[in-house]
Each structure stands twice: as structure tokens, then as C-alpha cells.
Design an enzyme around this catalytic site. Structure first.
Site, PDB file in Angstrom:
ATOM      1  N   GLU A 171       0.959  -0.916   0.100  1.00  0.00           N
ATOM      2  CA  GLU A 171       0.060  -0.001   0.109  1.00  0.00           C
ATOM      3  C   GLU A 171       1.228   1.137  -0.011  1.00  0.00           C
ATOM      4  O   GLU A 171       0.819   2.171   0.466  1.00  0.00           O
ATOM      5  CB  GLU A 171      -1.228   0.487   1.154  1.00  0.00           C
ATOM      6  CG  GLU A 171      -1.771  -0.823   1.720  1.00  0.00           C
ATOM      7  CD  GLU A 171      -3.174  -1.523   1.995  1.00  0.00           C
ATOM      8  OE1 GLU A 171      -2.849  -0.059   3.598  1.00  0.00           O
ATOM      9  OE2 GLU A 171      -3.746  -2.365   2.682  1.00  0.00           O
ATOM     10  N   GLU A 263      -4.544  -7.541  -1.432  1.00  0.00           N
ATOM     11  CA  GLU A 263      -5.961  -7.693   0.264  1.00  0.00           C
ATOM     12  C   GLU A 263      -6.812  -7.246  -0.559  1.00  0.00           C
ATOM     13  O   GLU A 263      -7.180  -6.478  -0.750  1.00  0.00           O
ATOM     14  CB  GLU A 263      -5.610  -7.118   1.762  1.00  0.00           C
ATOM     15  CG  GLU A 263      -3.810  -7.239   2.312  1.00  0.00           C
ATOM     16  CD  GLU A 263      -3.528  -5.922   2.922  1.00  0.00           C
ATOM     17  OE1 GLU A 263      -4.379  -4.971   3.822  1.00  0.00           O
ATOM     18  OE2 GLU A 263      -2.698  -5.718   3.153  1.00  0.00           O
TER      19      GLU A 263
END
Length: 321
Positions: A171, A263
Site C-alpha cells: 500500500e 488484500e
């Protein structure tokens, strides 16, 4: 379109070539079921098995407690519960590898220098990642020390010929983690520094390098990335194929890289994936309530995924290593 299945590392082990070839063949034809686990108890894995009678093909393991610079003197109960619950998870990773499941690692890396509580968050450390890219700075020395420690933990997997889907600096399009806080150029520098050190110095030739951000400005380059990915958290019970998210991710590179969901909260729909021939090769549901409750995915939806012909469960995996 055929996906690139040649590893970026010219010295990659045969197990990496087999895994990459399999993922390439799977693109547009199926998806690996996956689940993240954060604790030694692996409640998520047991929950899935109880509800569906099957196990995911891919299991994710958290490495946060292996960070060398956890500040045990300035922390809080929530942080310590998370760290203590994570102690020893590499043992579970070895057990999963012995069963020939697909292994992926996530590292919520506590700041290499300075910080309190959950110091992987930018808000809890003044660590300047841009200075870590300057040779000889305290930040640089601390960063390299942590990297070398982690390389030592990964070394036995390499020696045993276990391929790892390695997803560092996850991320990194955001600023919530210290590695993303200083912008795209720093992110790219961190990635290339780790890639060079792990590949050329430590010779970790079992790693499959999984990039995890959908922003072109952050992308470190095709020569150091094997697989592209992104994280997403759709609304509760919104099970889809997320092809628009895939198309957006693909815009970070002109090369036809293998793509996966790093994810996800609410799981995708196997039927939607099949209907749209979506090119995701795996997904990994996040831990705790995303898996253990019906708040995001109810049991019927979970069973529908694990029983669908499009979904690859562990019992359907070929021998990859």
C-alpha cells in the site's frame, strides 16, 4: 493476452519458474483462494475449513513481530497484543510449506529507527525514509540492518526451495505507512534498494516480487517486479469481479504482468470472476472480522466461493515445489 511468466531475477530457482508459469496459465481461467493469518492460532484457516470443508490454496503470514526495532518501553496494550499474538508465525509458514500450499508474506515493518507503539504507522514515528536512501546516514544503516535481519529469516526458505510471494512496502501509494510517507520517488528507491540487496547480496532466489500499489508514479520498474497487485476493501457483501480495479492496476505498466488481489475485505464472487473472465490469479481475505464474522462475507458466500469450479483450493493445486 499471455502474461509475462519469466522472473525478473535471472538466477530465480526452478520453483519460482514453476509458480510463475502456473500463475500465468491460471490467468483468466481461475483464481487461487487465499487467506491472511496474523497469529499462531490461525483461527481464520480453521474457520474456513469448518465452513467449507476445504482449505485455501494461498495462505498469508504476518512478519510484524520480527521487526528488530519494536519499542517495548513506549507502547500500548493494543500494540503488544498484536505483537505477542504474532510471535512465532514462521513456524506455521513452514508447516504450510510442508503441505505444498502457496506462501505469501506481509511485513508491517516497525520503523527501523525511532517510534512508539505501532511504529509502522507514519503517525507513530519520525523516521524519514528519504534519508534512508542516503548512504551512511543513521536511517540508512538502520534500514539495511533490518533488511539483513529479514533476509536471514527468509534464507532457509530459499535453501529448501520454497517459493515465496514477497509483498514488501505494501500500500505504498498512501502515506499511512512510513515507507509511503515521503512520496513516490522514495518508495521506488526503497523497493529497488531491497530488491538489489536481497537478490544480488543475499541471493534470495526463491522470492517472487509482488508490487502492491495501483499508482503509476510509485511503480519501481518492470525489471524489479514479477507480479502486480493492489489492496481493496469493497462494501460488506458486495461480491464482484472488480475488473475495473484490475484495469486501473494494469495501467501502471505496459507489460502484461500477472496480477493478484493483495488484500481484500469482502471476498470476490467466483461466478462473477468466471462470467467476466477476470484476470486476477489470487485473492487474500484479510484476517479477524473480515473472515471470522459474517459482517462482510456470510457463510453461504464463502461456501459458494470454495465450491466453485473457478476457485482453486489447496486440494486442487498442482505440485509447484
Amino acid at each position: 493476452m499471455e502474461r509475462i511468466t519469466t522472473p525478473s531475477n535471472p538466477n530465480a530457482l526452478p520453483c519460482v519458474h514453476r509458480m510463475m508459469a502456473y500463475l500465468g496459465e491460471l490467468t483468466g481461467k481461475g483464481i487461487l483462494t487465499g487467506q491472511h493469518t496474523k497469529t499462531r492460532g490461525q483461527e481464520e484457516l480453521h474457520h474456513i475449513e469448518q465452513i467449507t470443508g476445504k482449505q485455501p490454496a494461498l495462505l498469508g503470514f504476518e512478519l510484524l513481530s520480527y521487526s528488530p526495532n519494536i519499542n517495548y518501553l513506549d507502547t500500548d496494550e493494543e500494540c503488544m497484543e498484536e505483537v505477542a499474538g504474532n510471535y512465532g508465525t514462521l513456524r506455521q509458514a513452514w508447516e504450510w510449506a510442508a503441505q505444498k500450499g502457496v506462501v505469501t508474506f506481509t511485513w508491517h515493518w516497525f520503523s527501523p529507527l525511532g517510534g512508539r507503539s505501532k511504529a509502522f504507522y507514519t503517525a507513530n514515528t519520525d523516521f524519514d525514509a528519504s534519508l534512508a536512501l542516503v548512504d551512511g546516514t543513521p536511517e540508512n544503516r538502520a534500514l539495511l540492518s533490518d533488511m539483513d535481519m529479514m533476509a536471514g529469516l527468509l534464507r532457509p526458505f530459499c535453501d529448501a526451495g520454497v517459493p515465496i510471494l514477497w509483498r514488501p512496502f505494501h500500500e505504498s501509494e498512501g502515506t499511512w505507512f512510513w515507507w509511503g510517507a515521503k512520496g513516490p520517488e522514495t518508495v521506488k528507491g526503497l523497493w529497488r534498494l531491497m530488491y538489489d540487496r536481497f537478490t544480488n547480496l543475499h541471493r534470495l532466489n526463491n522470492l517472487i516480487w509482488v508490487w502492491n500499489a495501483p499508482v503509476p508514479a510509485c511503480y519501481p520498474g518492470d525489471d524489479v517486479v514479477d507480479v502486480i497487485s493492489r489492496d481493496m476493501y469493497p462494501p460488506a457483501h458486495a461480491h464482484g469481479a472488480h475488473v475495473e480495479k484490475l484495469e486501473e492496476l494494469r495501467r501502471i505498466t505496459n507489460q502484461p504482468k500477472i496480477a493478484l488481489i493483495g488484500e481484500i475485505g469482502t471476498i470476490p464472487s467466483a461466478q462473477a470472476l468466471a462470467d467476466e473472465k477476470a484476470g486476477w490469479v489470487s485473492y487474500m481475505t484479510w484476517c479477524d472480522g473480515f473472515c471470522l464474522s459474517e459482517d462482510f462475507t456470510d457463510n453461504d458466500a464463502l461456501r459458494a466461493m470454495y465450491s466453485h469450479p473457478w476457485a482453486v483450493t489447496k486440494d486442487r493445486l498442482p505440485e509447484l515445489y
